[in-house]
Design a protein around this motif. Sequence first.
Motif, PDB file in Angstrom:
ATOM      1  N   ALA A 117       0.828  -1.211   0.000  1.00 19.89           N
ATOM      2  CA  ALA A 117       0.000   0.000   0.000  1.00 19.89           C
ATOM      3  C   ALA A 117       0.860   1.258   0.000  1.00 19.89           C
ATOM      4  CB  ALA A 117      -0.927  -0.015   1.216  1.00 19.89           C
ATOM      5  N   VAL A 118       1.938   1.254   0.783  1.00 15.49           N
ATOM      6  CA  VAL A 118       2.809   2.424   0.847  1.00 15.49           C
ATOM      7  C   VAL A 118       3.554   2.625  -0.463  1.00 15.49           C
ATOM      8  CG1 VAL A 118       4.833   3.413   1.982  1.00 15.49           C
ATOM      9  CG2 VAL A 118       3.045   2.333   3.351  1.00 15.49           C
ATOM     10  N   LEU A 119       4.061   1.542  -1.055  1.00 18.23           N
ATOM     11  CA  LEU A 119       4.817   1.666  -2.302  1.00 18.23           C
ATOM     12  C   LEU A 119       3.934   2.116  -3.465  1.00 18.23           C
ATOM     13  CD1 LEU A 119       7.140  -1.470  -2.113  1.00 18.23           C
ATOM     14  CD2 LEU A 119       7.764   0.925  -1.743  1.00 18.23           C
ATOM     15  N   THR A 120       2.639   1.830  -3.371  1.00 14.43           N
ATOM     16  CA  THR A 120       1.733   2.232  -4.442  1.00 14.43           C
ATOM     17  C   THR A 120       1.583   3.748  -4.517  1.00 14.43           C
ATOM     18  OG1 THR A 120       0.515   0.165  -4.242  1.00 14.43           O
ATOM     19  CG2 THR A 120      -0.616   1.992  -5.318  1.00 14.43           C
ATOM     20  N   ASN A 121       1.562   4.407  -3.363  1.00 23.57           N
ATOM     21  CA  ASN A 121       1.370   5.868  -3.345  1.00 23.57           C
ATOM     22  C   ASN A 121       2.179   6.489  -2.200  1.00 23.57           C
ATOM     23  OD1 ASN A 121       0.500   8.463  -3.734  1.00 23.57           O
ATOM     24  ND2 ASN A 121      -1.629   8.082  -3.175  1.00 23.57           N
ATOM     25  N   PRO A 122       3.503   6.506  -2.298  1.00 23.13           N
ATOM     26  CA  PRO A 122       4.314   7.012  -1.183  1.00 23.13           C
ATOM     27  C   PRO A 122       4.112   8.497  -0.906  1.00 23.13           C
ATOM     28  CG  PRO A 122       5.682   6.591  -3.111  1.00 23.13           C
ATOM     29  CD  PRO A 122       4.340   6.029  -3.415  1.00 23.13           C
ATOM     30  N   ARG A 123       3.805   9.289  -1.944  1.00 19.85           N
ATOM     31  CA  ARG A 123       3.651  10.731  -1.735  1.00 19.85           C
ATOM     32  C   ARG A 123       2.494  11.028  -0.785  1.00 19.85           C
ATOM     33  NH1 ARG A 123       3.575  13.984  -7.230  1.00 19.85           N
ATOM     34  NH2 ARG A 123       3.535  15.673  -5.665  1.00 19.85           N
ATOM     35  N   ARG A 124       1.468  10.210  -0.826  1.00 23.50           N
ATOM     36  CA  ARG A 124       0.322  10.410   0.068  1.00 23.50           C
ATOM     37  C   ARG A 124       0.757  10.356   1.530  1.00 23.50           C
ATOM     38  NH1 ARG A 124      -3.792   5.500   1.307  1.00 23.50           N
ATOM     39  NH2 ARG A 124      -4.687   6.359   3.223  1.00 23.50           N
ATOM     40  N   TYR A 125       1.647   9.444   1.854  1.00 24.80           N
ATOM     41  CA  TYR A 125       2.075   9.282   3.247  1.00 24.80           C
ATOM     42  C   TYR A 125       3.110  10.331   3.632  1.00 24.80           C
ATOM     43  CZ  TYR A 125      -0.280   4.824   2.618  1.00 24.80           C
ATOM     44  OH  TYR A 125      -1.221   3.864   2.356  1.00 24.80           O
ATOM     45  N   ARG A 126       3.949  10.733   2.688  1.00 23.97           N
ATOM     46  CA  ARG A 126       4.943  11.764   2.999  1.00 23.97           C
ATOM     47  C   ARG A 126       4.285  13.113   3.280  1.00 23.97           C
ATOM     48  NH1 ARG A 126      10.360  10.378   1.694  1.00 23.97           N
ATOM     49  NH2 ARG A 126      10.548   8.464   0.455  1.00 23.97           N
ATOM     50  N   LYS A 127       3.145  13.363   2.635  1.00 25.63           N
ATOM     51  CA  LYS A 127       2.457  14.634   2.835  1.00 25.63           C
ATOM     52  C   LYS A 127       2.004  14.834   4.274  1.00 25.63           C
ATOM     53  CE  LYS A 127       0.698  15.574  -1.819  1.00 25.63           C
ATOM     54  NZ  LYS A 127      -0.535  15.703  -2.647  1.00 25.63           N
ATOM     55  N   ALA A 128       1.869  13.724   5.009  1.00 21.83           N
ATOM     56  CA  ALA A 128       1.438  13.846   6.405  1.00 21.83           C
ATOM     57  C   ALA A 128       2.401  14.692   7.213  1.00 21.83           C
ATOM     58  CB  ALA A 128       1.294  12.460   7.037  1.00 21.83           C
ATOM     59  N   TYR A 129       3.670  14.699   6.829  1.00 22.58           N
ATOM     60  CA  TYR A 129       4.669  15.465   7.580  1.00 22.58           C
ATOM     61  C   TYR A 129       4.607  16.957   7.272  1.00 22.58           C
ATOM     62  CZ  TYR A 129       6.604  10.829   8.440  1.00 22.58           C
ATOM     63  OH  TYR A 129       6.765   9.529   8.823  1.00 22.58           O
ATOM     64  N   ASP A 130       3.804  17.346   6.273  1.00 22.75           N
ATOM     65  CA  ASP A 130       3.645  18.766   5.962  1.00 22.75           C
ATOM     66  C   ASP A 130       2.689  19.460   6.915  1.00 22.75           C
ATOM     67  OD1 ASP A 130       5.364  18.489   3.845  1.00 22.75           O
ATOM     68  OD2 ASP A 130       3.753  18.048   2.410  1.00 22.75           O
TER      69      ASP A 130
END
Length: 500
Positions: free
Chosen positions: A458-471
């Motif tokens: 799930a993370v590898l499919t859309n990593p940008r979605r999870y990285r945005k949480a740190y914004d």
Amino acid sequence: MAEALQGSARIAVVAMGALDGDSRALRVAAAGRAAGYRVTLIGREPATTVPEGVDVRLVAVPSVLGGHRERRPRPGLRWPLAYRSAETYRRRIALSQARRSLLATRAAELDIVHRPLPLLALARCGHALASARHAVRDGWTRLRAAQHRAAVHRRRHPHTRLDNLAAELARLLLGRRAWRRLDPGLLDEEIAYGPVLDAVRPHLVHALGHRALALAIRAALRAEGAGHRVEVVWDAPPRIPAATRRAAVADDALLRSFAREADGVVTVGDRLAGELRARHGLSALPAVVRNTPEPTAAPVPRESGVRARCHLAADVPLLVHVGPVTPDRGAATVIEALPKLYDLHAAFVVPDPQDADLAALRERAAQLGVHARLHVLSYVPVPQVPDFLSSADIGVLPVHQLPHHQTVLATRYYEYAHARLPVVVSDVRAMAAATLELGNGEVFRARDTADFVRAVGAVLTNPRRYRKAYDRADVLRQWSWPTESAALIDLYGRLLGPRH
């Protein structure tokens, strides 16, 4: 700066292990130094990444008292033939090896040196008798050596019913002093650390862990007897369950002896703070100082990051696991998942690449045919960790459902966050709640390889979605050492008072 610190209080930070890789000790020492105190960091080798301006005292703890049980095991009824000491065991084994070598040399000599037939026959008969005598003696030595090793193993891992009964008797008869009987290694530490603490003459001792707390309280008593007041701060981590009943009773006795004597207590989570106050009857709730990274960490050149160290291109998926790989940390789940994740590589950043647990993981990876996708790297300096990890794709924390994992976020979780890595964590209470709230990763069922594969996918499919949480505003600022250490420096100021 030295002149500005001339009248400042002296703080000793006491760590019981090696200073390299002990992020808590290094960060506490740096915070004290930045606040204007004169800081001495006391611990064991190695110490190659010490904060600037911090004095370092390295100690060596000889295992004289703590290792006595293993060096001179009591054979008892189960191993009556065991050697009585490690020295005798080593000597007998060496003698047997030497005799074996001499007999082999003699056999070769009889084959190549010419002798008259009668003399040769006589010499071979003598050699055969010597070989027979050696076989009997060697068998006897092997038997006694095997019993000695079994007795040593039992002394090293005292978990029989008789051992548990002895531990309970010590608890009933000796009470709080039972630790002296059950864990004499604490006295080895007193011999090593005590004189160093006395020589430093600190105004405050920051003790990392309950073993360091005992050393600090005793040093404070000696100093006060000489007219020098010493404040003691106990830095209490989550309590890891003891391996044996003997160790558990010793730890409990040590805590009952010294926990309430601390002048101040800090810990790494709110829930743990409440548990500490209730368990030890503390007069005040411990201050919460989470072990979070510095936001302005030392930058790492791109060619020195984790991806470059693994020699991987930018498009190759890479997950990273930081820390020891003891069984309770779930590293085996990662290895078992690699065959199902195809081109994914896994990097383990560990304190000791030669660790036995890591060797077992390598062997299992070879059996599964994924050893080429397993990378083992050594620790980097603590300030560089987030930047070092930032070139990976996922940070994993697959720890098992054990009490000491449930209450607080692991240090590695904060380091993954500052590296802006999506995380895949097991469903232990604290990490699962933080991940679901922030949305920076996926949660899987601990020890469930199939669910781990789902979460990583799930993370590898859309990593940008999870990285945005740190914004999100302030999330990384809140999870930073300057924010957390403010409570620690405030505690120092209240304890040291107007004197300094």
